[in-house]
Design a protein around this motif. Structure first.
Motif, PDB file in Angstrom:
ATOM      1  N   VAL A 155       0.869  -1.177   0.000  1.00  0.00           N
ATOM      2  CA  VAL A 155       0.000   0.000   0.000  1.00  0.00           C
ATOM      3  C   VAL A 155       0.901   1.219   0.000  1.00  0.00           C
ATOM      4  O   VAL A 155       1.765   1.363   0.856  1.00  0.00           O
ATOM      5  CB  VAL A 155      -0.907   0.046   1.248  1.00  0.00           C
ATOM      6  CG1 VAL A 155      -1.616   1.401   1.329  1.00  0.00           C
ATOM      7  CG2 VAL A 155      -1.948  -1.039   1.200  1.00  0.00           C
ATOM      8  N   GLY A 156       0.680   2.105  -0.982  1.00  0.00           N
ATOM      9  CA  GLY A 156       1.540   3.284  -1.137  1.00  0.00           C
ATOM     10  C   GLY A 156       2.525   3.020  -2.251  1.00  0.00           C
ATOM     11  O   GLY A 156       3.389   2.145  -2.131  1.00  0.00           O
ATOM     12  N   ALA A 178      -1.561  -0.763  -4.145  1.00  0.00           N
ATOM     13  CA  ALA A 178      -2.681   0.153  -3.888  1.00  0.00           C
ATOM     14  C   ALA A 178      -2.176   1.555  -3.620  1.00  0.00           C
ATOM     15  O   ALA A 178      -1.130   1.740  -3.005  1.00  0.00           O
ATOM     16  CB  ALA A 178      -3.487  -0.323  -2.671  1.00  0.00           C
ATOM     17  N   ALA A 206       3.544   1.482   2.904  1.00  0.00           N
ATOM     18  CA  ALA A 206       4.368   2.624   2.477  1.00  0.00           C
ATOM     19  C   ALA A 206       3.482   3.800   2.101  1.00  0.00           C
ATOM     20  O   ALA A 206       3.767   4.524   1.160  1.00  0.00           O
ATOM     21  CB  ALA A 206       5.265   2.223   1.311  1.00  0.00           C
ATOM     22  N   PRO A 243      -4.579   5.372   8.246  1.00  0.00           N
ATOM     23  CA  PRO A 243      -5.142   4.017   8.319  1.00  0.00           C
ATOM     24  C   PRO A 243      -4.070   2.920   8.282  1.00  0.00           C
ATOM     25  O   PRO A 243      -4.375   1.740   8.275  1.00  0.00           O
ATOM     26  CB  PRO A 243      -6.013   3.930   7.064  1.00  0.00           C
ATOM     27  CG  PRO A 243      -5.302   4.810   6.066  1.00  0.00           C
ATOM     28  CD  PRO A 243      -4.680   5.924   6.854  1.00  0.00           C
ATOM     29  N   ALA A 296       7.239   0.952   6.298  1.00  0.00           N
ATOM     30  CA  ALA A 296       8.129   2.106   6.169  1.00  0.00           C
ATOM     31  C   ALA A 296       7.481   3.289   6.874  1.00  0.00           C
ATOM     32  O   ALA A 296       8.119   4.306   7.083  1.00  0.00           O
ATOM     33  CB  ALA A 296       8.345   2.457   4.697  1.00  0.00           C
ATOM     34  N   ASN A 297       6.226   3.111   7.204  1.00  0.00           N
ATOM     35  CA  ASN A 297       5.419   4.161   7.820  1.00  0.00           C
ATOM     36  C   ASN A 297       5.599   4.073   9.338  1.00  0.00           C
ATOM     37  O   ASN A 297       5.287   3.048   9.949  1.00  0.00           O
ATOM     38  CB  ASN A 297       3.958   3.911   7.425  1.00  0.00           C
ATOM     39  CG  ASN A 297       3.064   5.040   7.818  1.00  0.00           C
ATOM     40  OD1 ASN A 297       3.279   5.695   8.833  1.00  0.00           O
ATOM     41  ND2 ASN A 297       2.042   5.273   7.012  1.00  0.00           N
TER      42      ASN A 297
HETATM   43  N1  LIG Z   1      10.679   9.392   1.557  1.00  0.00           N
HETATM   44  C1  LIG Z   1      11.535   8.950   2.476  1.00  0.00           C
HETATM   45  O1  LIG Z   1      12.737   9.208   2.406  1.00  0.00           O
HETATM   46  C2  LIG Z   1      11.053   8.050   3.592  1.00  0.00           C
HETATM   47  C3  LIG Z   1      11.985   7.442   4.426  1.00  0.00           C
HETATM   48  C4  LIG Z   1      11.538   6.558   5.425  1.00  0.00           C
HETATM   49  C5  LIG Z   1      10.177   6.351   5.592  1.00  0.00           C
HETATM   50  N2  LIG Z   1       9.284   7.013   4.784  1.00  0.00           N
HETATM   51  C6  LIG Z   1       7.859   6.760   4.981  1.00  0.00           C
HETATM   52  O2  LIG Z   1       7.372   6.016   3.864  1.00  0.00           O
HETATM   53  C7  LIG Z   1       6.005   6.358   3.615  1.00  0.00           C
HETATM   54  C8  LIG Z   1       5.844   6.746   2.142  1.00  0.00           C
HETATM   55  O3  LIG Z   1       6.668   7.878   1.872  1.00  0.00           O
HETATM   56  P1  LIG Z   1       6.798   8.431   0.380  1.00  0.00           P
HETATM   57  O4  LIG Z   1       7.941   9.375   0.392  1.00  0.00           O
HETATM   58  O5  LIG Z   1       6.780   7.306  -0.580  1.00  0.00           O
HETATM   59  O6  LIG Z   1       5.409   9.260   0.237  1.00  0.00           O
HETATM   60  P2  LIG Z   1       4.671   9.659  -1.128  1.00  0.00           P
HETATM   61  O7  LIG Z   1       5.630   9.738  -2.258  1.00  0.00           O
HETATM   62  O8  LIG Z   1       3.838  10.841  -0.800  1.00  0.00           O
HETATM   63  O9  LIG Z   1       3.708   8.404  -1.430  1.00  0.00           O
HETATM   64  C9  LIG Z   1       2.676   8.068  -0.561  1.00  0.00           C
HETATM   65  C10 LIG Z   1       1.851   6.980  -1.199  1.00  0.00           C
HETATM   66  O10 LIG Z   1       0.884   6.543  -0.250  1.00  0.00           O
HETATM   67  C11 LIG Z   1      -0.394   6.533  -0.893  1.00  0.00           C
HETATM   68  N3  LIG Z   1      -1.418   6.750   0.120  1.00  0.00           N
HETATM   69  C12 LIG Z   1      -1.530   7.771   0.971  1.00  0.00           C
HETATM   70  N4  LIG Z   1      -2.580   7.586   1.788  1.00  0.00           N
HETATM   71  C13 LIG Z   1      -3.145   6.408   1.436  1.00  0.00           C
HETATM   72  C14 LIG Z   1      -4.271   5.676   1.882  1.00  0.00           C
HETATM   73  N5  LIG Z   1      -5.037   6.127   2.867  1.00  0.00           N
HETATM   74  N6  LIG Z   1      -4.524   4.479   1.282  1.00  0.00           N
HETATM   75  C15 LIG Z   1      -3.764   4.017   0.260  1.00  0.00           C
HETATM   76  N7  LIG Z   1      -2.696   4.685  -0.213  1.00  0.00           N
HETATM   77  C16 LIG Z   1      -2.390   5.864   0.361  1.00  0.00           C
HETATM   78  C17 LIG Z   1      -0.326   7.630  -1.903  1.00  0.00           C
HETATM   79  O11 LIG Z   1      -1.322   7.447  -2.871  1.00  0.00           O
HETATM   80  P3  LIG Z   1      -1.784   8.644  -3.851  1.00  0.00           P
HETATM   81  O12 LIG Z   1      -0.525   9.126  -4.541  1.00  0.00           O
HETATM   82  O13 LIG Z   1      -2.720   7.961  -4.788  1.00  0.00           O
HETATM   83  O14 LIG Z   1      -2.382   9.693  -2.989  1.00  0.00           O
HETATM   84  C18 LIG Z   1       1.091   7.421  -2.450  1.00  0.00           C
HETATM   85  O15 LIG Z   1       1.086   6.373  -3.400  1.00  0.00           O
HETATM   86  C19 LIG Z   1       5.645   7.473   4.597  1.00  0.00           C
HETATM   87  O16 LIG Z   1       4.980   6.915   5.698  1.00  0.00           O
HETATM   88  C20 LIG Z   1       6.994   8.021   5.022  1.00  0.00           C
HETATM   89  O17 LIG Z   1       6.975   8.549   6.340  1.00  0.00           O
HETATM   90  C21 LIG Z   1       9.687   7.839   3.790  1.00  0.00           C
END
Ligand SMILES: NC(=O)c1ccc[n+]([C@@H]2O[C@H](COP(=O)([O-])OP(=O)(O)OC[C@H]3O[C@@H](n4cnc5c(N)ncnc54)[C@H](OP(=O)(O)O)[C@@H]3O)[C@@H](O)[C@H]2O)c1
Length: 337
Positions: free
Chosen positions: A9-10, A43, A94, A104, A122-123
């Motif tokens: 997811v993500g 998803a 994710a 959620p 990762a969340n």
């Molecule tokens: N980026 C980093 O360096 C990093 C490092 C460690 C941990 N993290 C963690 O990893 C996670 C993802 O980060 P990211 O940088 O990949 O964020 P991102 O690029 O904003 O991607 C987030 C993804 O989650 C989806 N999403 C959000 N809410 C959702 C829901 N309720 N149900 C289903 N899908 C949902 C989004 O879908 P839509 O695009 O369709 O809205 C998108 O595909 C976060 O929790 C973050 O804290 C990130």
């Protein structure tokens, strides 16, 4: 040879980087760990919930080609049904961080464990808001709940304890754990404006979806809380962390202290005081001789204060691949048991 059905997811920065790394490491995973995988569930909030037990074409997904839905097919009614349709063995969470409740994502992970899949996150929200519950559920179901990538990406900060350091007492730790503020402060030091510096962090794919979560210290506080709960057994809530972000620092002040041989860093601290663990996040003015002052760009560092010795770990300039590696390493941990 075991083959794992993976569901994620993500599919943003982290989800996509993880899929690229899975593809790049496919041969190594098979040869060294006997791991075969296929992606059977993917998803996102906007695109929807897709499941196919035969597996999706990962390259097509990375190129933005989502599978066509059969005319008579319906969206799964909830994450449980989606996981069933995907016949998921390992679930990856994710999606975007929701710091106040972990939802959620917390419910996604619960559903995965209840359905018999391993759960990898990762969340960090679910670690802060549901670590004990999810760990107990994983134990009951004889599955793993792992979350190494949530703090310092692929650095094994959680895996270090307890077996890497048996019979030690962790009295406290401090570190710079938020990459975005580190990048923003570094870029402002170089002469960029606050807004341009934030854009730079977003372009690197490291800023949270809402950068306010980084700038106001929420992301750092969530990481600090996760570490304190998991490594120190602390009974600490996110709202108990004393938190100050970097917005109150003016661009002039950041550049002036840099010119004078000092640097601002957003520092996380946890310290055991009697029965409690006190946690705070705040910008600290560090002398150039301080190990944390030398951190550049996305680098992060932590110093553990153990009863036996002090231990510092520095992660040098990680990119999004480092987070993806944390997820991949957790998959290997699931497979090797
Ligand atoms: N980026 C980093 O360096 C990093 C490092 C460690 C941990 N993290 C963690 O990893 C996670 C993802 O980060 P990211 O940088 O990949 O964020 P991102 O690029 O904003 O991607 C987030 C993804 O989650 C989806 N999403 C959000 N809410 C959702 C829901 N309720 N149900 C289903 N899908 C949902 C989004 O879908 P839509 O695009 O369709 O809205 C998108 O595909 C976060 O929790 C973050 O804290 C990130």
């Amino acid at each position: 040879m075991p083959s794992y059905n993976l569901a994620i997811v993500g599919f943003g920065n982290v989800g996509r980087a993880f899929l690229r790394l899975l593809i790049a490491k496919e041969t190594e995973l098979r040869r060294k760990y006997d791991i075969r995988w296929r992606l059977t569930g993917v998803a996102t909030r906007r695109v929807g919930w897709f499941a196919d037990p035969d597996g999706f074409n990962p390259i097509a997904l990375l190129n933005g080609h989502w599978p066509a839905r059969a005319a008579n097919s319906t969206q799964p009614k909830d994450v449980r049904e989606w996981l069933e349709r995907a016949k998921a063995d390992v679930f990856f969470e994710a999606s975007s961080l929701e710091a106040q409740t972990g939802q959620p994502a917390l419910d996604h992970l619960k559903a995965a464990l209840q359905g018999g899949a391993h759960a990898i996150s990762a969340n960090k929200g679910p670690v802060v808001h549901g670590y004990r519950e999810l760990s107990a559920l994983a134990k009951e179901k004889n599955r793993k709940f792992l979350f190494e990538s949530t703090v310092m990406d692929g650095v094994p900060v959680f895996s270090l304890f307890p077996l890497g350091l048996p019979a030690t007492e962790l009295r406290g730790f401090h570190g710079v754990l938020n990459s975005t503020t580190n990048v923003v402060l570094t870029e402002i030091e170089k002469g960029r404006t606050f807004a341009d510096a934030v854009q730079r962090a977003q372009a690197l794919g490291i800023a949270e979806t809402d950068p306010a979560a980084d700038l106001d210290g929420w992301d750092a506080a969530v990481k600090l809380t996760a570490l304190a709960i998991v490594l120190m057994g602390a009974d600490v809530k996110l709202e108990q962390v004393k938190r100050t972000g970097i917005r109150e620092l003016s661009e002039e002040k950041i550049r002036a202290v840099r010119a004078a041989g000092m640097r601002y860093k957003l520092v996380c601290r946890a310290e055991r005081k009697g029965d409690s663990v006190q946690c705070c996040v705040q910008p600290e003015l560090l002398l150039a001789s301080d190990a944390l002052a030398g951190l550049e760009g996305t680098s992060s560092a932590i110093r553990f204060d153990l009863d036996m010795f002090g231990l510092s770990i520095v992660e040098h300039n990680p990119g999004i691949e480092a987070t993806a590696y944390g997820l991949l390493a957790d998959l290997v941990r699931v497979a090797v048991g």
